[in-house]
Design an enzyme around this catalytic site. Structure first.
Site, PDB file in Angstrom:
ATOM      1  N   ALA A  46     -51.027  47.032 -47.076  1.00 26.90           N
ATOM      2  CA  ALA A  46     -50.164  45.841 -47.145  1.00 26.90           C
ATOM      3  C   ALA A  46     -48.706  46.273 -47.234  1.00 26.90           C
ATOM      4  O   ALA A  46     -48.377  47.257 -47.887  1.00 26.90           O
ATOM      5  CB  ALA A  46     -50.556  44.991 -48.344  1.00 26.90           C
ATOM      6  N   ASP A 104     -52.844  43.166 -50.553  1.00 28.69           N
ATOM      7  CA  ASP A 104     -52.381  43.331 -51.946  1.00 28.69           C
ATOM      8  C   ASP A 104     -51.208  44.282 -51.932  1.00 28.69           C
ATOM      9  O   ASP A 104     -51.366  45.445 -51.543  1.00 28.69           O
ATOM     10  CB  ASP A 104     -53.484  43.947 -52.812  1.00 28.69           C
ATOM     11  CG  ASP A 104     -54.612  42.975 -53.063  1.00 28.69           C
ATOM     12  OD1 ASP A 104     -54.314  41.792 -53.320  1.00 28.69           O
ATOM     13  OD2 ASP A 104     -55.770  43.398 -52.993  1.00 28.69           O
ATOM     14  N   LYS A 162     -59.373  28.973 -44.323  1.00 22.30           N
ATOM     15  CA  LYS A 162     -59.266  30.058 -43.337  1.00 22.30           C
ATOM     16  C   LYS A 162     -60.170  29.772 -42.134  1.00 22.30           C
ATOM     17  O   LYS A 162     -59.804  30.036 -40.999  1.00 22.30           O
ATOM     18  CB  LYS A 162     -59.674  31.396 -43.967  1.00 22.30           C
ATOM     19  CG  LYS A 162     -58.717  31.877 -45.034  1.00 22.30           C
ATOM     20  CD  LYS A 162     -58.923  33.327 -45.411  1.00 22.30           C
ATOM     21  CE  LYS A 162     -60.001  33.537 -46.444  1.00 22.30           C
ATOM     22  NZ  LYS A 162     -59.911  34.865 -47.095  1.00 22.30           N
ATOM     23  N   GLN A 173     -66.265  40.870 -49.534  1.00 21.42           N
ATOM     24  CA  GLN A 173     -66.033  41.951 -50.494  1.00 21.42           C
ATOM     25  C   GLN A 173     -67.418  42.481 -50.873  1.00 21.42           C
ATOM     26  O   GLN A 173     -68.408  41.745 -50.810  1.00 21.42           O
ATOM     27  CB  GLN A 173     -65.328  41.371 -51.727  1.00 21.42           C
ATOM     28  CG  GLN A 173     -65.001  42.377 -52.804  1.00 21.42           C
ATOM     29  CD  GLN A 173     -64.131  43.486 -52.266  1.00 21.42           C
ATOM     30  OE1 GLN A 173     -64.647  44.432 -51.675  1.00 21.42           O
ATOM     31  NE2 GLN A 173     -62.829  43.386 -52.475  1.00 21.42           N
ATOM     32  N   PHE A 213     -62.854  51.185 -58.990  1.00 24.03           N
ATOM     33  CA  PHE A 213     -62.591  50.377 -57.807  1.00 24.03           C
ATOM     34  C   PHE A 213     -63.136  48.957 -58.002  1.00 24.03           C
ATOM     35  O   PHE A 213     -62.489  47.971 -57.665  1.00 24.03           O
ATOM     36  CB  PHE A 213     -63.290  51.078 -56.641  1.00 24.03           C
ATOM     37  CG  PHE A 213     -62.698  50.797 -55.310  1.00 24.03           C
ATOM     38  CD1 PHE A 213     -61.329  50.755 -55.137  1.00 24.03           C
ATOM     39  CD2 PHE A 213     -63.533  50.595 -54.212  1.00 24.03           C
ATOM     40  CE1 PHE A 213     -60.791  50.504 -53.885  1.00 24.03           C
ATOM     41  CE2 PHE A 213     -63.001  50.343 -52.962  1.00 24.03           C
ATOM     42  CZ  PHE A 213     -61.633  50.300 -52.798  1.00 24.03           C
TER      43      PHE A 213
END
Ligand code: FAD
Length: 284
Positions: A46, A104, A162, A173, A213
């Site tokens: 990003a 992000d 979206k 995810q 993570f």
């Protein structure tokens, strides 16, 4: 490519900083290409931190390794002019699929980082306005809720935004609880959205990295898995064997329950994803 009855299989990479890393990525991609995946994808930092590396990697995977490759593109931190230029490059290179994200930003860059589009639905609209139907647009989905969402209802409504902006399909995810995926899909269908939602699959190879993570991206590592992985300590072989078994079982459940495909987060390694794919016994 996949027949209508076979689940789609795709593999995700990240662009590397070193020549050695890049060579390893290409070797991994060539190995995975032999299994005729539907597509590869390559992440984007990003704010444009990997702009050139993502572009070069995508063009090489698509052009030389000869697997259709989808660049990830995020809108926070990139101006419309920068996004437009990238879309143009990809379109001219014959790229047909794109993964459209908000992204992000690293902390300290503020919410938008100077970007003109705030959310992924705005990026999807922008891509459609700039390039019509040229790209198949993938968006992100969060069966366990996006970590910044106020609540699940809000997050579902934002996902539907979206879809209505013109997304063709979604990649989730990663998660370790198949029920969260089934519930998410059911809720989205009840809201009138029919696009395919492909589970993102994270093979387990290293416990401490995975725990860190997962905390950051809001994926829940169930207690029973955490305890078992902790008990293995430094025994990487046992961690990987356990991970392979658990993830294979979850993939079997997902596919049996109607998931239209699997998208593997390879972390630029072939074996962990291939082991799961081969356990599932896909004929190609
Ligand atoms: P959005 O869909 O914009 O959602 C972000 C948050 O804002 C959510 O909480 C949502 O509920 C809320 N929201 C959405 N729209 C609105 C609206 N219109 N008004 C108010 N609130 C809204 N990150 C990278 O930087 N590079 C990558 O290459 C990358 N690849 C990824 C690939 C996949 C498959 C996935 C699942 C994630 C990836 N990410 C990547 C991470 C992603 O960028 C982050 O999770 C990011 O925080 C959200 O991106 P998004 O596209 O889902 O955002």
């Amino acid at each position: 490519m996949t027949s209508p009855n076979l689940p789609t299989i795709s593999f995700e990479f990240f662009p590397t900083k070193t020549d050695a890393g890049h060579e390893k990525l290409l070797a991994t991609a060539r190995q995975l290409a032999e299994y005729q995946p539907d597509f590869f994808s390559c992440t984007y930092g990003a704010g444009g931190s990997t702009r050139d590396r993502t572009l070069d990697t995508v063009l090489q995977l698509d052009g030389e390794v000869k697997v259709p490759t989808a660049p990830h593109l995020s809108c926070v931190g990139d101006s419309k002019a920068e996004l437009r230029a990238l879309l143009e490059r990809y379109k001219n290179a014959g790229i047909r699929r794109i993964v459209a994200l908000r992204g992000d930003l690293p902390s300290g860059m503020g919410m938008s980082g100077g970007g003109e589009l705030r959310y992924a639905n705005e990026l999807v609209e922008f891509i459609r306005a700039e390039t019509g139907d040229h790209f198949h647009i993938e968006v992100a989905a969060y069966p366990e809720m996006h970590p910044q969402a106020r609540n699940l209802e809000d997050d579902l409504a934002n996902f539907v935004r979206k879809a209505r902006a013109g997304a063709d399909s979604a990649i989730t995810q990663y998660f370790f609880n198949a029920d969260s995926y089934f519930y998410f899909v059911e809720r989205v269908r009840r809201m009138g959205v029919e696009l395919p939602i492909i589970p993102g699959i994270m093979p387990i190879t290293n416990y401490s990295k995975l725990a860190r993570f997962s905390d950051a991206c809001g994926a829940e590592l169930p207690r029973w898995m955490r305890k078992q992985l902790e008990a293995y300590g430094d025994d990487l072989q046992s961690i990987q064997a356990f991970g392979e078994q658990v993830i294979t079982q979850m993939c079997e459940r997902l596919l049996a329950g109607g998931a239209p495909g699997l998208h593997f987060y390879t972390l630029n390694q072939a074996e962990p994803s291939l082991a799961i794919r081969n356990n599932l016994g896909f004929a190609r």
